[in-house]
Design a protein around this motif. Structure first.
Motif, PDB file in Angstrom:
ATOM      1  N   LEU A 264      35.826  39.876  42.732  1.00  0.00           N
ATOM      2  CA  LEU A 264      34.549  39.546  42.808  1.00  0.00           C
ATOM      3  C   LEU A 264      33.854  40.492  42.053  1.00  0.00           C
ATOM      4  O   LEU A 264      32.700  40.355  41.600  1.00  0.00           O
ATOM      5  CB  LEU A 264      34.011  39.855  44.420  1.00  0.00           C
ATOM      6  N   ILE A 265      34.622  41.670  41.774  1.00  0.00           N
ATOM      7  CA  ILE A 265      34.045  42.751  40.786  1.00  0.00           C
ATOM      8  C   ILE A 265      34.308  42.372  38.979  1.00  0.00           C
ATOM      9  O   ILE A 265      33.339  42.256  38.476  1.00  0.00           O
ATOM     10  CB  ILE A 265      34.506  43.990  41.160  1.00  0.00           C
ATOM     11  N   TYR A 266      35.590  42.449  39.004  1.00  0.00           N
ATOM     12  CA  TYR A 266      36.104  42.051  37.541  1.00  0.00           C
ATOM     13  C   TYR A 266      35.663  40.881  37.026  1.00  0.00           C
ATOM     14  O   TYR A 266      35.774  40.575  35.736  1.00  0.00           O
ATOM     15  CB  TYR A 266      37.319  42.977  37.356  1.00  0.00           C
ATOM     16  N   GLY A 329      43.415  44.713  30.626  1.00  0.00           N
ATOM     17  CA  GLY A 329      42.604  43.848  30.054  1.00  0.00           C
ATOM     18  C   GLY A 329      41.137  43.711  30.511  1.00  0.00           C
ATOM     19  O   GLY A 329      40.278  43.173  30.272  1.00  0.00           O
ATOM     20  N   LEU A 330      41.067  44.448  31.758  1.00  0.00           N
ATOM     21  CA  LEU A 330      39.674  44.303  32.466  1.00  0.00           C
ATOM     22  C   LEU A 330      38.841  45.518  32.195  1.00  0.00           C
ATOM     23  O   LEU A 330      39.444  46.432  31.526  1.00  0.00           O
ATOM     24  CB  LEU A 330      39.864  44.235  33.889  1.00  0.00           C
TER      25      LEU A 330
END
Length: 333
Positions: A264-266, A329-330
């Motif tokens: 939900l964030i990233y 990778g985020l």
């Protein structure tokens, strides 16, 4: 048949971030909510225990005790917080002083019969003083004076599903002021484990279950007394056991959606899209987008374990590897 409300229950596994989904859904124009956790259904002495006594353990004593405990728990949930009371949840005031009315109708729909009397099991609830009074009255052959203030209740399973569905529909009507077009949000109404078995208690329901990286759950647990963090072995056992029970009892269902807090964030937009499809929401309803749930702010609550003893985190990563979120990778914190 008149329109019925659609309920959305958001839950998790303790400290997994279900409130983030709840906040997100509050941004939509067609949602209303009960403002705090709603625990009437799933908690001990709540509706689920009453159900178990009526369907799985029916016996006149079991039913009476389940109803007595339900009444006491309803009183705890409904009453206003007072400094001289051990715990209260203030549901009645939060529901416009209609909570007890809804419960009264629920019990009427259950067709409960009661009469003056007592079981020896009731004596377990007596204080030392009340037991002393009883023993004195018994010696005088006048214990009936104590019985006269007690009662026995009895009912059958016949109307249980109808009564429960009507109860939650009544509560939704109070929250939405009669507007059946609204989605009614409840936090922690339905437990994550075995959640599909609870859907029979509602006319229409959807369930969103939120999970989270065990490393961050461990960090949260350091300030929460019900998560075992004094010993990392206990934490790993606790975390893994709950997920194993979830997998064991999980039944794939189009009315249940599992979401990772970190997604939900990233992966905000793609996860948002999944949630909107699941609940049949559209962009025009998202009138307060990013005003209540703010991914950039919530990002600060991820990867908090960098200040924790590295040997503890390494052990969690090794033994709970499959549950650790892949941040590669985020965006950096």
């Amino acid at each position: 048949m008149e329109d019925k409300f659609k309920i959305v229950s958001v839950s998790g596994f303790c400290a997994t971030g279900s409130s983030a989904i709840f906040d997100l859904l509050l941004e939509f124009s067609n949602t209303e909510s009960f403002p705090y956790e709603f625990r009437l259904l799933k908690d001990p002495d709540g509706i689920i225990d009453l159900y178990n006594s009526l369907f799985d353990r029916w016996d006149d004593l079991n039913v009476d005790i389940a109803l007595r405990r339900f009444d006491k728990y309803v009183e705890v949930l409904g009453r206003k917080n007072r400094c001289y009371l051990p715990l209260s949840y203030n549901y009645d005031e939060l529901l416009g002083h209609k909570f007890y009315q809804a419960i009264s109708r629920f019990k009427k729909n259950l067709n409960i019969k009661s009469w003056q009397g007592t079981w020896p099991y009731h004596w377990h609830e007596y204080s030392s003083f009340k037991w002393f009074v009883y023993r004195c009255l018994a010696r005088l052959k006048k214990e009936q004076y104590l019985y006269s203030s007690d009662s026995i209740q009895l009912t059958t399973r016949d109307n249980f599903y109808f009564a429960t569905k009507e109860l939650f529909n009544d509560l939704c009507e109070i929250i939405a002021k009669g507007d059946t077009s609204k989605l009614i949000l409840f936090d922690q109404l339905i437990p994550a484990i075995n959640s599909s078995q609870y859907m029979k208690f509602f006319y229409d329901s959807r369930i969103i279950i939120v999970d989270r990286d065990p490393r961050d759950v461990y960090v949260r647990g350091l300030i929460w007394p019900f998560i075992p963090t004094d010993n990392v072995s206990d934490f790993i056992y606790w975390y893994k056991t709950i997920r194993m029970e979830f997998r064991l009892k999980y039944t794939k269902n189009n009315s249940i959606l599992c979401v990772h807090f970190e997604d939900l964030i990233y992966k905000y937009e793609s996860t948002l899209s999944v949630i909107k499809d699941f609940l049949s929401l559209d962009d025009s309803m998202h009138v307060n987008k990013l005003k209540i749930f703010k991914p950039q702010e919530s990002m600060k609550n991820t990867q908090k374990w960098y200040n924790i003893d590295s040997s503890i985190i390494s052990r969690i990563e090794k033994e709970l590897e499959e549950y650790c979120y892949n941040f590669d990778g985020l965006n950096d914190r």
